[in-house]
Design an enzyme around this catalytic site. Sequence first.
Site, mmCIF file in Angstrom:
data_model
loop_
_atom_site.group_PDB
_atom_site.id
_atom_site.type_symbol
_atom_site.label_atom_id
_atom_site.label_comp_id
_atom_site.label_asym_id
_atom_site.label_seq_id
_atom_site.Cartn_x
_atom_site.Cartn_y
_atom_site.Cartn_z
ATOM 1 N N ASP A 19 5.789 15.305 28.664
ATOM 2 C CA ASP A 19 6.046 16.683 28.252
ATOM 3 C C ASP A 19 6.914 17.310 29.332
ATOM 4 O O ASP A 19 6.433 17.745 30.375
ATOM 5 C CB ASP A 19 4.714 17.435 28.090
ATOM 6 N N LYS B 167 12.011 25.501 27.122
ATOM 7 C CA LYS B 167 12.411 26.353 28.245
ATOM 8 C C LYS B 167 13.910 26.249 28.578
ATOM 9 O O LYS B 167 14.715 26.866 27.904
ATOM 10 C CB LYS B 167 11.497 26.083 29.445
ATOM 11 N N TYR C 83 -0.846 21.569 30.395
ATOM 12 C CA TYR C 83 -0.677 22.410 29.213
ATOM 13 C C TYR C 83 0.402 21.815 28.316
ATOM 14 O O TYR C 83 1.489 21.474 28.783
ATOM 15 C CB TYR C 83 -0.264 23.828 29.636
HETATM 16 C C1 LIG Z 1 5.666 26.115 28.475
HETATM 17 C C2 LIG Z 1 5.141 24.782 28.183
HETATM 18 C C3 LIG Z 1 4.772 24.397 26.888
HETATM 19 C C4 LIG Z 1 4.767 25.350 25.735
HETATM 20 O O1 LIG Z 1 6.032 25.834 25.438
HETATM 21 P P1 LIG Z 1 6.174 27.202 24.600
HETATM 22 O O2 LIG Z 1 7.647 27.333 24.397
HETATM 23 O O3 LIG Z 1 5.572 28.277 25.458
HETATM 24 O O4 LIG Z 1 5.424 27.017 23.341
HETATM 25 C C5 LIG Z 1 4.393 23.092 26.677
HETATM 26 N N1 LIG Z 1 4.350 22.207 27.679
HETATM 27 C C6 LIG Z 1 4.687 22.535 28.945
HETATM 28 C C7 LIG Z 1 4.656 21.499 30.008
HETATM 29 C C8 LIG Z 1 5.073 23.846 29.248
HETATM 30 O O5 LIG Z 1 5.366 24.175 30.500
#
Ligand SMILES: *Cc1c(COP(=O)(O)O)cnc(C)c1O
Length: 432
Positions: free
Chosen positions: A244, A272, A149
């Site tokens: 990411d 996060k 994601y």
């Molecule tokens: C949570 C997450 C996102 C998205 O971040 P948001 O702050 O919810 O938009 C993107 N990449 C990874 C790996 C994530 O865990």
Amino acid sequence: MLTDTFKTTKSEEIFAAAQKLMPGGVSSPVRAFKSVGGQPIVFDRVKGAYIWDVDDNQYIDYVGTWGPAICGHSHPDVITALREALDKGTSFGAPCQLENVLAEMVIAAVPSIEMVRFVNSGTEACMAVLRLMRAFTNREKIIKFEGCYHGHADMFLVKAGSGVATLGLPDSPGVPKAATASTLTAPYNDLQAVQKLFEEHPDQIAGVILEPVVGNAGFIPPEAGFLAGLREITREQGALLIFDEVMTGFRIAYGGAQAKYGITPDLTTLGKVIGGGLPVGAYGGRQEIMSMIAPAGPVYQAGTLSGNPLAMTAGIKTLELLRRPGSYEQLDQITGKLINGLLAVAKATGHEVCGGHLSGMFGMFFALGPVHNYEDAKQADAAKFAKFHRGMLEQGVYLAPSQFEAGFTSLAHTDADIEKTLAAAKVVLESL
Ligand SMILES: *Cc1c(COP(=O)(O)O)cnc(C)c1O
């Protein structure tokens, strides 16, 4: 079970009202408990390793607001710093020195980052990095992995299923075919599939983006050689490698997965943890690439609230706490105790399980395992997970409401919390 004393009347009332006001009653889909059934719990307050719901039930929390609460919820140092920052105002829409402070901390910590741009979410960071990688390489196609994601931008919403994945069909209505036509997908941990995509699309692939440790398909670590192999292939092909690290950054090590595995990508996204519970995202990389971002360069990306002083403050305080010696050893020790205990209890009660952890991130599947990729993860017993989730909730343990989510611990979780959790798991797993 504590079912007799477990009342969620107020949660139910509030959620019923919410469903008339907001789609599905929530501001983000996974919160709605769709995949585990039952109604979501409405929170009232959080502190340390605990949450309390509106019916005054207390839970040991292994979601930690999806990662940011790594020092424990509402850490007194973070709250004090926020109160002081609040006195100076909530938003400037102009440079503030706190941005320099957090930027210096991020640059010092994350090996690939020489320059950083702050945004407001992980989604935003991934969107920006995509534009940047395309601009820098002057190529359009990207490779992502099934089950990874990268936020909800159109280009990343490609279904993780074979036929649709190959066609690059969008995963959600409303996403135009053109938006995902350049998104190629491969199974996680499969270097050959990546190599093949590069051969099929010579000089067209801008880069490869991945979760260096997967958390969004459940917890799936990279196999030995996978990250190094991606580094090699992308370098050979003149493409960029993007980690990411929105979830793994400052989570599995202070410098993220890239520090832990010793593989340096070209660009990195963060989120996060670096917001310490306030909305922050960031992306960064080599100066040569980052200098393409406006106003230094031509690649446009902006944000009204980006670099917000409250968000910067929460991030700075959180990283200050994390960089104290022993933080990640403590997270590793407590999380190891948790997951090894869970696996042992599950096996002793006759369940097939597999799982693992890295520092303060963990996961368990109701499957024989090992789980290498999303296809494997989908073989896990979702119905059993749903019952386990419900049982744990009634026992006062809050787990992520989906088997496709990693779990998180914090510096506030104690041995006693883990022991309570394992005792609860024993009761629940015996009943399944
Ligand atoms: C949570 C997450 C996102 C998205 O971040 P948001 O702050 O919810 O938009 C993107 N990449 C990874 C790996 C994530 O865990």
